[in-house]
Design a protein around this motif. Structure first.
Motif, PDB file in Angstrom:
ATOM      1  N   ASP A 148      46.068 -41.993 -26.706  1.00 25.87           N
ATOM      2  CA  ASP A 148      47.373 -42.203 -26.075  1.00 25.87           C
ATOM      3  C   ASP A 148      47.287 -43.068 -24.813  1.00 25.87           C
ATOM      4  OD1 ASP A 148      45.982 -40.284 -24.679  1.00 25.87           O
ATOM      5  OD2 ASP A 148      47.735 -39.025 -24.246  1.00 25.87           O
ATOM      6  N   PHE A 149      46.149 -43.735 -24.610  1.00 26.53           N
ATOM      7  CA  PHE A 149      46.015 -44.724 -23.546  1.00 26.53           C
ATOM      8  C   PHE A 149      45.874 -46.095 -24.203  1.00 26.53           C
ATOM      9  CE2 PHE A 149      45.420 -41.209 -20.814  1.00 26.53           C
ATOM     10  CZ  PHE A 149      45.591 -41.648 -19.503  1.00 26.53           C
ATOM     11  N   ARG A 150      46.791 -46.964 -23.924  1.00 27.75           N
ATOM     12  CA  ARG A 150      46.819 -48.275 -24.559  1.00 27.75           C
ATOM     13  C   ARG A 150      46.460 -49.367 -23.543  1.00 27.75           C
ATOM     14  NH1 ARG A 150      49.631 -47.229 -29.381  1.00 27.75           N
ATOM     15  NH2 ARG A 150      50.844 -45.295 -29.251  1.00 27.75           N
ATOM     16  N   VAL A 151      45.911 -50.455 -24.057  1.00 26.54           N
ATOM     17  CA  VAL A 151      45.505 -51.564 -23.205  1.00 26.54           C
ATOM     18  C   VAL A 151      46.615 -52.612 -23.176  1.00 26.54           C
ATOM     19  CG1 VAL A 151      43.739 -53.285 -22.728  1.00 26.54           C
ATOM     20  CG2 VAL A 151      43.108 -51.134 -23.829  1.00 26.54           C
ATOM     21  N   TYR A 152      47.001 -53.000 -21.963  1.00 29.14           N
ATOM     22  CA  TYR A 152      48.064 -53.985 -21.764  1.00 29.14           C
ATOM     23  C   TYR A 152      47.487 -55.216 -21.064  1.00 29.14           C
ATOM     24  CZ  TYR A 152      51.465 -50.259 -22.765  1.00 29.14           C
ATOM     25  OH  TYR A 152      52.190 -49.255 -23.346  1.00 29.14           O
ATOM     26  N   ARG A 153      48.194 -56.329 -21.240  1.00 29.28           N
ATOM     27  CA  ARG A 153      47.745 -57.579 -20.613  1.00 29.28           C
ATOM     28  C   ARG A 153      48.959 -58.365 -20.149  1.00 29.28           C
ATOM     29  NH1 ARG A 153      44.130 -60.599 -24.624  1.00 29.28           N
ATOM     30  NH2 ARG A 153      46.132 -61.177 -25.560  1.00 29.28           N
ATOM     31  N   LEU A 154      48.880 -58.872 -18.924  1.00 32.36           N
ATOM     32  CA  LEU A 154      49.990 -59.655 -18.359  1.00 32.36           C
ATOM     33  C   LEU A 154      49.768 -61.136 -18.628  1.00 32.36           C
ATOM     34  CD1 LEU A 154      52.539 -59.340 -16.344  1.00 32.36           C
ATOM     35  CD2 LEU A 154      50.994 -60.389 -14.697  1.00 32.36           C
ATOM     36  N   GLU A 155      50.760 -61.777 -19.233  1.00 32.93           N
ATOM     37  CA  GLU A 155      50.748 -63.228 -19.439  1.00 32.93           C
ATOM     38  C   GLU A 155      51.560 -63.855 -18.316  1.00 32.93           C
ATOM     39  OE1 GLU A 155      49.167 -65.033 -21.543  1.00 32.93           O
ATOM     40  OE2 GLU A 155      48.478 -63.618 -23.078  1.00 32.93           O
ATOM     41  N   PRO A 156      50.903 -64.464 -17.316  1.00 33.39           N
ATOM     42  CA  PRO A 156      51.645 -64.977 -16.155  1.00 33.39           C
ATOM     43  C   PRO A 156      52.570 -66.148 -16.523  1.00 33.39           C
ATOM     44  CG  PRO A 156      49.281 -64.813 -15.703  1.00 33.39           C
ATOM     45  CD  PRO A 156      49.458 -64.687 -17.176  1.00 33.39           C
ATOM     46  N   THR A 157      53.786 -66.087 -16.016  1.00 32.03           N
ATOM     47  CA  THR A 157      54.705 -67.218 -16.113  1.00 32.03           C
ATOM     48  C   THR A 157      54.930 -67.850 -14.742  1.00 32.03           C
ATOM     49  OG1 THR A 157      56.609 -65.737 -15.876  1.00 32.03           O
ATOM     50  CG2 THR A 157      55.887 -66.240 -18.114  1.00 32.03           C
ATOM     51  N   ALA A 158      54.609 -67.108 -13.693  1.00 32.30           N
ATOM     52  CA  ALA A 158      54.705 -67.623 -12.327  1.00 32.30           C
ATOM     53  C   ALA A 158      53.746 -66.836 -11.448  1.00 32.30           C
ATOM     54  CB  ALA A 158      56.129 -67.509 -11.794  1.00 32.30           C
ATOM     55  N   VAL A 159      53.213 -67.497 -10.429  1.00 35.62           N
ATOM     56  CA  VAL A 159      52.239 -66.875  -9.532  1.00 35.62           C
ATOM     57  C   VAL A 159      52.631 -67.221  -8.096  1.00 35.62           C
ATOM     58  CG1 VAL A 159      49.824 -66.786  -8.826  1.00 35.62           C
ATOM     59  CG2 VAL A 159      50.404 -67.047 -11.254  1.00 35.62           C
ATOM     60  N   ARG A 160      52.683 -66.209  -7.260  1.00 33.49           N
ATOM     61  CA  ARG A 160      52.994 -66.417  -5.839  1.00 33.49           C
ATOM     62  C   ARG A 160      51.786 -66.018  -5.008  1.00 33.49           C
ATOM     63  NH1 ARG A 160      56.149 -69.442  -2.458  1.00 33.49           N
ATOM     64  NH2 ARG A 160      56.727 -68.301  -0.562  1.00 33.49           N
ATOM     65  N   TYR A 161      51.227 -66.996  -4.293  1.00 35.66           N
ATOM     66  CA  TYR A 161      50.064 -66.732  -3.438  1.00 35.66           C
ATOM     67  C   TYR A 161      50.493 -66.724  -1.978  1.00 35.66           C
ATOM     68  CZ  TYR A 161      45.749 -67.382  -0.844  1.00 35.66           C
ATOM     69  OH  TYR A 161      44.727 -67.237   0.051  1.00 35.66           O
ATOM     70  N   VAL A 162      50.023 -65.737  -1.239  1.00 37.54           N
ATOM     71  CA  VAL A 162      50.246 -65.655   0.211  1.00 37.54           C
ATOM     72  C   VAL A 162      48.887 -65.482   0.867  1.00 37.54           C
ATOM     73  CG1 VAL A 162      51.370 -64.428   2.097  1.00 37.54           C
ATOM     74  CG2 VAL A 162      52.522 -64.626  -0.112  1.00 37.54           C
ATOM     75  N   GLY A 163      48.528 -66.422   1.741  1.00 36.21           N
ATOM     76  CA  GLY A 163      47.219 -66.384   2.371  1.00 36.21           C
ATOM     77  C   GLY A 163      47.223 -65.753   3.741  1.00 36.21           C
ATOM     78  N   GLY A 164      48.299 -65.064   4.093  1.00 32.57           N
ATOM     79  CA  GLY A 164      48.442 -64.509   5.426  1.00 32.57           C
ATOM     80  C   GLY A 164      49.661 -65.115   6.082  1.00 32.57           C
TER      81      GLY A 164
END
Length: 269
Positions: A148-164
């Motif tokens: 009852d534990f399934r493996v999921y995977r995120l397919e990114p369509t957008a990425v937001r990076y913050v460096g501080g």
């Protein structure tokens, strides 16, 4: 002694993030896509946001999850069918995952990345490999073998990076997929400790000779990557200042870093 040095290094990391945030795009440093891939590659836990289907229907629902990443930089999760976020995903796969670097000071000074996309159960033909990737990071995850534990995977369509503070950008899904995590990510802490403990004079020379800051009285290496390294330089009656030194060519091993450092020391002489 080692613990004390590590604590100081953490504080220096936070200070340097603030200082470097004001000058993004320095020559010879990783792109935001590369920085994003590196953060995800080393992450073990993340914040997952799904769309609620019960009680707070339609609202974002945040939860803490253990995570891993595959070779394409896609976040891999192992979720219980009973978990609220799994119930939410069954009805609406749109989700986001937030990964943040460690921070001992102000957490807003730390780098972080949010990946937005569809989070779905991994297809049967790829499930075993994804589960193995998850177990490689979470060796004590006994639950990963439960039905009852399934493996999921995120397919990114957008990425937001913050460096501080002051450094942020949107990274396209294509740029994110095309970037590679830093090859020194697992050795970086050891390199910093070695340079700061055993080669403090060399770091001073880099700042004074190569960086042209003859007034520097103390220097600590606070970051290293395939393209170069960051030093926090201090002088009397002046605030610490971040300095960036690039390698002549990208490096991918500790031995290559050592040879690059030897070359820089020769230049200072």
């Amino acid at each position: 002694m080692a613990d004390q040095a590590h604590a100081v290094s953490d504080a220096d990391f936070d200070a340097t993030r603030r200082l470097l945030a004001a000058t993004p795009g320095l020559a010879g440093e990783p792109s935001d896509a590369e920085r994003s891939r590196t953060l995800v590659a080393v992450a073990t836990h993340a914040t997952l946001a799904t769309v609620a289907t019960d009680r707070a229907e339609g609202y974002p629902f945040g939860s803490l999850v253990a995570c891993a990443a595959d070779d394409a930089g896609r976040v891999v999760l192992c979720l219980s069918d009973l978990a609220v976020h799994a119930v939410n995903l069954a009805a609406e796969p749109r989700a986001s995952v937030l990964v943040a670097a460690r921070a001992t000071g102000d957490p807003l000074a730390a780098a972080r990345v949010t990946l937005v996309g569809d989070l779905r159960e991994v297809p049967p033909a790829e499930s075993a490999a994804a589960r193995d990737e998850y177990r490689r990071v979470h060796v004590d995850a006994f639950y990963a073998g439960f039905a009852d534990f399934r493996v999921y995977r995120l397919e990114p369509t957008a990425v937001r990076y913050v460096g501080g503070f002051g450094r942020m950008s949107w990274v396209s899904a294509a740029d994110y997929r095309g970037a590679a995590p830093d090859p020194l990510r697992s050795q970086a802490d050891g390199i910093l400790e070695h340079m700061n403990d055993d080669h403090a004079e060399a770091l001073l020379a880099f700042c004074r000779v190569l960086g042209g800051r003859t007034e520097v009285t103390e220097a600590r290496m606070v970051g290293v990557d395939r393209y170069g390294f960051d030093v926090l330089a201090s002088a009397q009656a002046a605030s610490p200042r971040a300095m960036r030194f690039g390698f002549d060519a990208p490096v991918d091993t500790t031995n290559a870093v050592r040879m690059a450092m030897i070359d820089l020391v020769r230049r200072t002489r």
